[in-house]
Scaffold this motif. Structure first.
Motif, PDB file in Angstrom:
ATOM      1  N   THR A  52      -6.482   6.911   5.302  1.00 35.19           N
ATOM      2  CA  THR A  52      -5.127   6.631   5.773  1.00 35.19           C
ATOM      3  C   THR A  52      -4.096   7.046   4.742  1.00 35.19           C
ATOM      4  N   ASP A  53      -4.388   6.761   3.449  1.00 29.82           N
ATOM      5  CA  ASP A  53      -3.442   7.134   2.404  1.00 29.82           C
ATOM      6  C   ASP A  53      -3.251   8.643   2.327  1.00 29.82           C
ATOM      7  N   GLU A  54      -4.313   9.408   2.609  1.00 30.11           N
ATOM      8  CA  GLU A  54      -4.193  10.861   2.602  1.00 30.11           C
ATOM      9  C   GLU A  54      -3.330  11.352   3.755  1.00 30.11           C
ATOM     10  N   LEU A  55      -3.504  10.725   4.942  1.00 32.33           N
ATOM     11  CA  LEU A  55      -2.694  11.111   6.092  1.00 32.33           C
ATOM     12  C   LEU A  55      -1.226  10.789   5.857  1.00 32.33           C
ATOM     13  N   VAL A  56      -0.953   9.611   5.267  1.00 33.34           N
ATOM     14  CA  VAL A  56       0.433   9.240   4.969  1.00 33.34           C
ATOM     15  C   VAL A  56       1.023  10.204   3.959  1.00 33.34           C
ATOM     16  N   GLY A  57       0.236  10.570   2.913  1.00 30.92           N
ATOM     17  CA  GLY A  57       0.729  11.502   1.915  1.00 30.92           C
ATOM     18  C   GLY A  57       0.997  12.878   2.493  1.00 30.92           C
ATOM     19  N   ALA A  58       0.219  13.255   3.489  1.00 33.02           N
ATOM     20  CA  ALA A  58       0.395  14.581   4.071  1.00 33.02           C
ATOM     21  C   ALA A  58       1.558  14.638   5.060  1.00 33.02           C
ATOM     22  N   TYR A  59       1.714  13.600   5.879  1.00 36.84           N
ATOM     23  CA  TYR A  59       2.702  13.657   6.959  1.00 36.84           C
ATOM     24  C   TYR A  59       3.939  12.789   6.698  1.00 36.84           C
ATOM     25  N   LEU A  60       3.792  11.709   5.911  1.00 38.15           N
ATOM     26  CA  LEU A  60       4.931  10.824   5.620  1.00 38.15           C
ATOM     27  C   LEU A  60       4.974  10.539   4.116  1.00 38.15           C
ATOM     28  N   PRO A  61       5.215  11.554   3.328  1.00 39.88           N
ATOM     29  CA  PRO A  61       5.158  11.353   1.862  1.00 39.88           C
ATOM     30  C   PRO A  61       6.212  10.376   1.350  1.00 39.88           C
ATOM     31  N   ALA A  62       7.326  10.224   2.064  1.00 48.81           N
ATOM     32  CA  ALA A  62       8.377   9.309   1.609  1.00 48.81           C
ATOM     33  C   ALA A  62       7.919   7.859   1.630  1.00 48.81           C
ATOM     34  N   LEU A  63       6.921   7.545   2.493  1.00 51.68           N
ATOM     35  CA  LEU A  63       6.444   6.165   2.599  1.00 51.68           C
ATOM     36  C   LEU A  63       5.334   5.844   1.603  1.00 51.68           C
ATOM     37  N   SER A  64       4.788   6.845   0.985  1.00 48.88           N
ATOM     38  CA  SER A  64       3.636   6.610   0.101  1.00 48.88           C
ATOM     39  C   SER A  64       3.940   5.644  -1.035  1.00 48.88           C
ATOM     40  N   PRO A  65       5.072   5.787  -1.765  1.00 53.24           N
ATOM     41  CA  PRO A  65       5.326   4.823  -2.865  1.00 53.24           C
ATOM     42  C   PRO A  65       5.426   3.380  -2.385  1.00 53.24           C
ATOM     43  N   SER A  66       6.106   3.186  -1.236  1.00 58.95           N
ATOM     44  CA  SER A  66       6.252   1.820  -0.717  1.00 58.95           C
ATOM     45  C   SER A  66       4.914   1.250  -0.302  1.00 58.95           C
ATOM     46  N   LEU A  67       4.096   2.064   0.365  1.00 55.53           N
ATOM     47  CA  LEU A  67       2.787   1.584   0.805  1.00 55.53           C
ATOM     48  C   LEU A  67       1.868   1.324  -0.388  1.00 55.53           C
ATOM     49  N   GLU A  68       1.984   2.171  -1.436  1.00 57.17           N
ATOM     50  CA  GLU A  68       1.186   1.945  -2.643  1.00 57.17           C
ATOM     51  C   GLU A  68       1.591   0.636  -3.317  1.00 57.17           C
ATOM     52  N   TYR A  69       2.887   0.403  -3.382  1.00 55.58           N
ATOM     53  CA  TYR A  69       3.382  -0.852  -3.987  1.00 55.58           C
ATOM     54  C   TYR A  69       2.906  -2.057  -3.176  1.00 55.58           C
ATOM     55  N   LEU A  70       2.983  -1.953  -1.847  1.00 52.60           N
ATOM     56  CA  LEU A  70       2.511  -3.054  -0.986  1.00 52.60           C
ATOM     57  C   LEU A  70       1.031  -3.285  -1.188  1.00 52.60           C
ATOM     58  N   ASN A  71       0.275  -2.205  -1.309  1.00 50.94           N
ATOM     59  CA  ASN A  71      -1.171  -2.332  -1.461  1.00 50.94           C
ATOM     60  C   ASN A  71      -1.542  -2.991  -2.777  1.00 50.94           C
ATOM     61  N   ARG A  72      -0.835  -2.639  -3.857  1.00 58.45           N
ATOM     62  CA  ARG A  72      -1.150  -3.197  -5.184  1.00 58.45           C
ATOM     63  C   ARG A  72      -0.711  -4.653  -5.317  1.00 58.45           C
ATOM     64  N   HIS A  73       0.429  -4.995  -4.685  1.00 52.55           N
ATOM     65  CA  HIS A  73       0.988  -6.344  -4.872  1.00 52.55           C
ATOM     66  C   HIS A  73       0.927  -7.185  -3.591  1.00 52.55           C
ATOM     67  N   PHE A  75      -1.281  -9.271  -2.412  1.00 52.01           N
ATOM     68  CA  PHE A  75      -1.703 -10.673  -2.565  1.00 52.01           C
ATOM     69  C   PHE A  75      -0.539 -11.531  -3.052  1.00 52.01           C
ATOM     70  N   PHE A  76       0.232 -11.029  -4.028  1.00 54.70           N
ATOM     71  CA  PHE A  76       1.372 -11.789  -4.538  1.00 54.70           C
ATOM     72  C   PHE A  76       2.460 -11.931  -3.460  1.00 54.70           C
ATOM     73  N   ILE A  77       2.726 -10.850  -2.744  1.00 56.01           N
ATOM     74  CA  ILE A  77       3.724 -10.898  -1.657  1.00 56.01           C
ATOM     75  C   ILE A  77       3.304 -11.899  -0.596  1.00 56.01           C
ATOM     76  N   ASP A  78       2.013 -11.884  -0.274  1.00 55.30           N
ATOM     77  CA  ASP A  78       1.521 -12.816   0.749  1.00 55.30           C
ATOM     78  C   ASP A  78       1.620 -14.259   0.265  1.00 55.30           C
ATOM     79  N   LEU A  79       1.394 -14.479  -1.027  1.00 51.91           N
ATOM     80  CA  LEU A  79       1.519 -15.837  -1.560  1.00 51.91           C
ATOM     81  C   LEU A  79       2.946 -16.354  -1.448  1.00 51.91           C
ATOM     82  N   CYS A  80       3.924 -15.472  -1.544  1.00 50.07           N
ATOM     83  CA  CYS A  80       5.320 -15.891  -1.367  1.00 50.07           C
ATOM     84  C   CYS A  80       5.549 -16.402   0.054  1.00 50.07           C
ATOM     85  N   PHE A  81       4.996 -15.686   1.022  1.00 54.01           N
ATOM     86  CA  PHE A  81       5.092 -16.145   2.417  1.00 54.01           C
ATOM     87  C   PHE A  81       4.353 -17.465   2.606  1.00 54.01           C
ATOM     88  N   VAL A  82       3.176 -17.557   1.989  1.00 55.68           N
ATOM     89  CA  VAL A  82       2.388 -18.795   2.101  1.00 55.68           C
ATOM     90  C   VAL A  82       3.157 -19.976   1.532  1.00 55.68           C
TER      91      VAL A  82
END
Length: 334
Positions: A52-73, A75-82
């Protein structure tokens, strides 16, 4: 008709009368947070899939940094919602205890178990947060702030929900009726057992009730000449006597024939009415015999034939009931 065109039939009047304005605002905030949280869960789950990350990088490269940040963090983001969801849950729990909404203080988390489990930061438990949406909608529906029953999706879901219930209940009922029919076929003494086990233990009470009913009818027939039973009997007896050839000759006697015939008709009618009234009054006494067969002087063969007819009738009635149950109303509605 105009109100049906409004979105969910939102009612300002009911919102004011319910005094749930602050809770309604909180519900809206929680609904938005739930929507955002579920959206992030779905996006992160899709992004974690292979390639999926390869497809996003190929067709929607502008979203890759945001999706990478969401993927790395994530658990912490979800804990804020929790943390927000748990705070809202504890607030409602405290208010529930203060208002004595339930018999015990610990009932609230038991009844709203999905809120507790949904706050567990695990992939399977997170999906239960979706149930909080239905909890909020149900709460707004309870106070008639909105009316989801007018929406097309509600009618669609309720139609197939009722169709599913009808299918299940019909199959259960037909299976039960089949079991009853099998018992009737396998047990030739069913009617006798019914009399012995069901009727006889209640016979005394049945006799008391029967005595009250028949005594009331008999008393009314004797005291009220205009009683429907008495009137019908009188009319029938007089008509039969008027058609009798011997009584017709009696009426031809000069001078007294007509009067004698009328008097005789009235007298016989009253005798018949009194006789039948007495028979009705004494009918419960007949049921006190040790055996109704003996009192009616009927042979065993006649009673066996009657048993067969009754069992056949019951079987046919159950067949008719199965046909009625098998008629699927939801298909007719379609």
């Amino acid at each position: 008709m105009q109100s049906n065109k409004r979105f969910l039939n939102f009612s300002i009047e009911h919102l004011r009368s319910s005094r749930q304005g602050l809770w309604f605002a909180l519900d809206l905030v929680m609904l938005l947070l739930l929507t955002l949280n579920l959206f992030l869960i779905i996006v992160d789950s899709i992004y974690r899939l292979g390639a999926t990350d390869e497809l996003v990088g190929a067709y929607l490269p502008a979203l890759s940094p945001s999706l990478e940040y969401l993927n790395r963090h994530f658990f912490f983001i979800d804990l804020c919602f929790v943390a927000i969801f748990l705070s809202e849950f504890c607030l409602r729990w405290a208010v529930s205890v203060k208002n004595s909404d339930y018999a015990r203080w610990f009932y609230y988390p038991v009844i709203h178990w999905y809120d507790v489990v949904g706050c567990i930061p695990l992939s399977g438990a997170r999906l239960l947060r979706f149930l909080r949406v239905f909890s909020i909608i149900h709460r707004l529906q309870k106070y008639r702030i909105i009316d989801v029953r007018q929406t097309a999706i509600y009618r669609f879901l309720m139609f197939y929900y009722e169709a599913l219930l009808e299918e299940l209940s019909d199959r259960v009922v037909i299976k039960v009726i089949n079991g009853i029919q099998e018992d009737i076929r396998s047990d030739a003494t069913l009617t006798r057992r019914a009399v012995e086990e069901l009727v006889k233990p209640r016979l005394d009470r049945l006799l008391v009730s029967a005595k009250a009913v028949t005594g009331s009818i008999a008393g009314a027939m004797k005291s009220d000449v205009d009683h429907p039973f008495s009137e019908k009997l009188r009319t029938s007896v007089i008509a039969a006597m008027q058609n009798n050839a011997e009584l017709k000759r009696l009426s031809t006697i000069p001078m007294i024939g007509e009067q004698l015939s009328d008097t005789l008709e009235e007298a016989v009618a009253e005798v018949v009415i009194d006789s039948i009234a007495c028979l009705i009054d004494e009918f419960p006494e007949l049921l006190k015999e040790d055996s109704l067969r003996a009192s009616l002087r009927t042979g065993d063969a006649s009673w066996d034939a009657l048993d067969t007819i009754l069992l056949s009738l019951i079987h046919d009635v159950l067949d008719f009931a199965k046909q009625q149950v098998a008629t699927q109303k939801w298909k007719q509605q379609l």
